[in-house]
Enzyme design. Structure first.
Site, PDB file in Angstrom:
ATOM      1  NE  ARG A  58      -2.996   0.380   3.273  1.00 33.60           N
ATOM      2  CZ  ARG A  58      -2.539   0.902   4.417  1.00 33.60           C
ATOM      3  NH1 ARG A  58      -2.185   2.170   4.472  1.00 33.60           N
ATOM      4  NH2 ARG A  58      -2.429   0.168   5.511  1.00 33.60           N
ATOM      5  CE1 TYR A 111     -16.574   9.824 -16.460  1.00 32.49           C
ATOM      6  CE2 TYR A 111     -15.303   9.986 -14.444  1.00 32.49           C
ATOM      7  CZ  TYR A 111     -16.153   9.283 -15.270  1.00 32.49           C
ATOM      8  OH  TYR A 111     -16.576   8.038 -14.895  1.00 32.49           O
ATOM      9  CG  ASP A 183      -8.422  14.711 -16.174  1.00 32.53           C
ATOM     10  OD1 ASP A 183      -7.768  14.096 -17.044  1.00 32.53           O
ATOM     11  OD2 ASP A 183      -9.380  14.204 -15.567  1.00 32.53           O
ATOM     12  CE  LYS A 208     -11.327   6.093 -19.067  1.00 36.75           C
ATOM     13  NZ  LYS A 208     -11.478   7.107 -18.073  1.00 36.75           N
TER      14      LYS A 208
HETATM   15  N1  LCS Z   1     -10.815  12.063 -15.958  1.00 37.18           N
HETATM   16  C1  LCS Z   1     -11.383  11.945 -17.164  1.00 37.18           C
HETATM   17  C2  LCS Z   1     -11.193  13.040 -18.179  1.00 37.18           C
HETATM   18  C3  LCS Z   1     -12.142  10.818 -17.461  1.00 37.18           C
HETATM   19  O1  LCS Z   1     -12.693  10.725 -18.677  1.00 37.18           O
HETATM   20  C4  LCS Z   1     -12.313   9.807 -16.481  1.00 37.18           C
HETATM   21  C5  LCS Z   1     -13.113   8.589 -16.740  1.00 37.18           C
HETATM   22  C6  LCS Z   1     -11.715   9.986 -15.224  1.00 37.18           C
HETATM   23  C7  LCS Z   1     -10.958  11.113 -15.007  1.00 37.18           C
HETATM   24  C8  LCS Z   1     -11.842   8.976 -14.125  1.00 37.18           C
HETATM   25  O2  LCS Z   1     -10.994   7.913 -14.375  1.00 37.18           O
HETATM   26  P1  LCS Z   1     -11.213   6.413 -13.821  1.00 37.18           P
HETATM   27  O3  LCS Z   1     -11.430   6.525 -12.357  1.00 37.18           O
HETATM   28  O4  LCS Z   1     -12.420   5.868 -14.522  1.00 37.18           O
HETATM   29  O5  LCS Z   1      -9.954   5.726 -14.184  1.00 37.18           O
HETATM   30  N2  LCS Z   1     -13.915   8.681 -17.872  1.00 37.18           N
HETATM   31  C9  LCS Z   1     -14.786   7.795 -18.287  1.00 37.18           C
HETATM   32  C10 LCS Z   1     -15.608   8.003 -19.406  1.00 37.18           C
HETATM   33  O6  LCS Z   1     -15.680   9.035 -20.062  1.00 37.18           O
HETATM   34  N3  LCS Z   1     -16.323   6.920 -19.627  1.00 37.18           N
HETATM   35  O7  LCS Z   1     -16.109   5.956 -18.660  1.00 37.18           O
HETATM   36  C11 LCS Z   1     -15.095   6.459 -17.737  1.00 37.18           C
END
Ligand code: LCS
Length: 392
Positions: A58, A111, A183, A208
């Site tokens: 952790r 998001y 971001d 992503k």
């Molecule tokens: N920031 C952006 C710009 C995102 O598009 C997402 C997830 C996150 C942060 C959060 O990331 P995660 O915790 O899922 O790794 N975006 C998503 C979307 O547009 N569709 O499904 C997840």
């Protein structure tokens, strides 16, 4: 002194060395929860930070550390901390920067879960948030109060592709002594490096383009050694959103082809955007690479390429849009983005359903908007599929 390595070389070599024990060229998956001390004194020294070394996964793990060092290098930051998701990275960094009574500025389009974190959650801990139109950086300066402790920017923003001028906002943040957090998920470090533009922290959903294969949920934050140390020692340790070693290894594998993938995503998205822009059934296309995108010039200034994400509105609104999403055969109807395959989704009822409907309208996330994460298929096949779906 020899010339520093280029970006493509660093993607492969930064943070990683052949395994010293065996010579294995890929780093092993150190699938262990704990690390054995040689003596009680050594255990104490590691807990007190007097001796380098691992204690408990952790708090740190060699496979995860290699991923962190690579990301710090690629984003041009002093250090990085990996997390179990993008949301864990975002929430941990923000909580490290603000206390009850403080104020945060964010751009209007975020998001869905990020919006919900700021709007629905962090306010319960006594932090106020203003979501403002950052397309004019002057709005940022005007919205700063004596209590503002963080400026949070998503650019390109999910799902409208709205951009924020990072150099301008970084200068405003610097002048006011307020850190700017970006971001960088949509662009990836291949196309945009916010720290080089003067911003202070980068966060990613590594789920992503960094992982890139649709098989891992992960996040990462990159910034100063001081802030990352605090984020790790308090928020990773106590909230526990830690990345597992296997997931870190998947990211290290995925990242090797990140530049190749992101450039091909960009090439394909450019073709798809041009096709959609000329289609009689399409009302509007949002892609920074199109000449008529309102912030095209800014995109050219701060991004090396326009990326694989776009959104569009079909004529006939929500009903027609739903028909298009149900008629695709190659594109996959799914959320997430940056995967090898093309993904299509409906922000208003899916990724941004948590955003208040009036707020969605206000910021341009209309009910008829469809989002496309353009994949690595032959672009002619993506275009043919969208064409038959639009005509259905
Ligand atoms: N920031 C952006 C710009 C995102 O598009 C997402 C997830 C996150 C942060 C959060 O990331 P995660 O915790 O899922 O790794 N975006 C998503 C979307 O547009 N569709 O499904 C997840």
């Amino acid at each position: 002194m020899s010339k520093p390595w280029g970006f493509n070389t660093r993607i492969l070599h930064a943070g990683e060395k052949p395994d010293p024990g065996t010579g294995a060229i890929t780093i092993p998956i150190y699938q262990t929860s704990t690390f054995v001390f040689e003596s009680a004194e050594q255990g104490q020294a590691r807990f007190e930070g007097r001796e380098e070394g691992y204690v408990y996964t952790r708090l740190g793990n060699p496979t995860t550390r290699a991923f962190e060092l690579k990301m710090a290098d690629l984003e041009g930051g002093e250090d990085a901390v990996a997390f179990s998701s993008g949301m864990a990275a975002i929430s941990s960094v923000l909580m490290a920067l603000v206390n009850a009574g403080d104020h945060v500025l964010t751009n209007a389009v975020l998001y869905g879960s990020t919006y919900d974190f700021f709007h629905g959650m962090i306010s319960r801990y006594g932090v106020s948030v203003s979501h403002i139109d950052m397309t004019d950086p002057a709005n940022v300066r005007a919205a700063i109060t004596p209590r503002t402790k963080a400026i949070y920017v998503e650019t390109p923003a999910n799902p409208t592709m709205t951009l924020t001028d990072l150099r301008a906002v970084a200068a405003i943040g610097k002048e006011a002594g307020i850190p700017v957090i970006v971001d960088n998920t949509f662009a990836s470090p291949v196309l945009q490096r916010p720290l080089a533009l003067g911003c202070d922290v980068v966060v990613h959903s590594a789920t992503k383009y960094i992982g890139g294969h649709g098989d891992v949920i992960a996040g990462v934050a990159i910034g100063s050694r001081e802030l990352m140390g605090r984020v790790r020692a308090e928020f990773l340790r106590n909230l526990g959103g830690v990345l597992g070693p296997f997931e870190a290894w998947l990211l290290l594998r995925g990242i090797k082809t990140m530049a190749l993938r992101v450039w091909r995503h960009t090439e394909n998205a450019t073709k798809v955007a041009e096709f959609l822009a000329s289609h009689p059934m399409v009302e509007k296309v949002y892609y920074p690479g199109l000449l008529d995108f309102p912030q095209h010039e800014l995109a050219r200034r701060q991004m090396d390429g326009m990326g694989g994400m776009l959104s569009f509105e079909v004529k006939g609104g929500v009903e027609k849009g739903r028909r298009v999403m149900n008629a695709v055969r190659l594109c996959e109807l799914a959320v997430s983005l940056g995967d090898t395959q093309t993904l299509i989704e409906h922000p208003a009822s899916m990724t941004h359903a948590v955003v208040d409907p009036a707020e969605r309208q206000r910021v341009g996330i209309t009910d008829g908007l469809i989002r496309l994460s353009v994949g690595l298929e032959d672009p002619e096949d993506i275009i043919a599929d969208l064409d038959q779906a639009l005509r259905a």
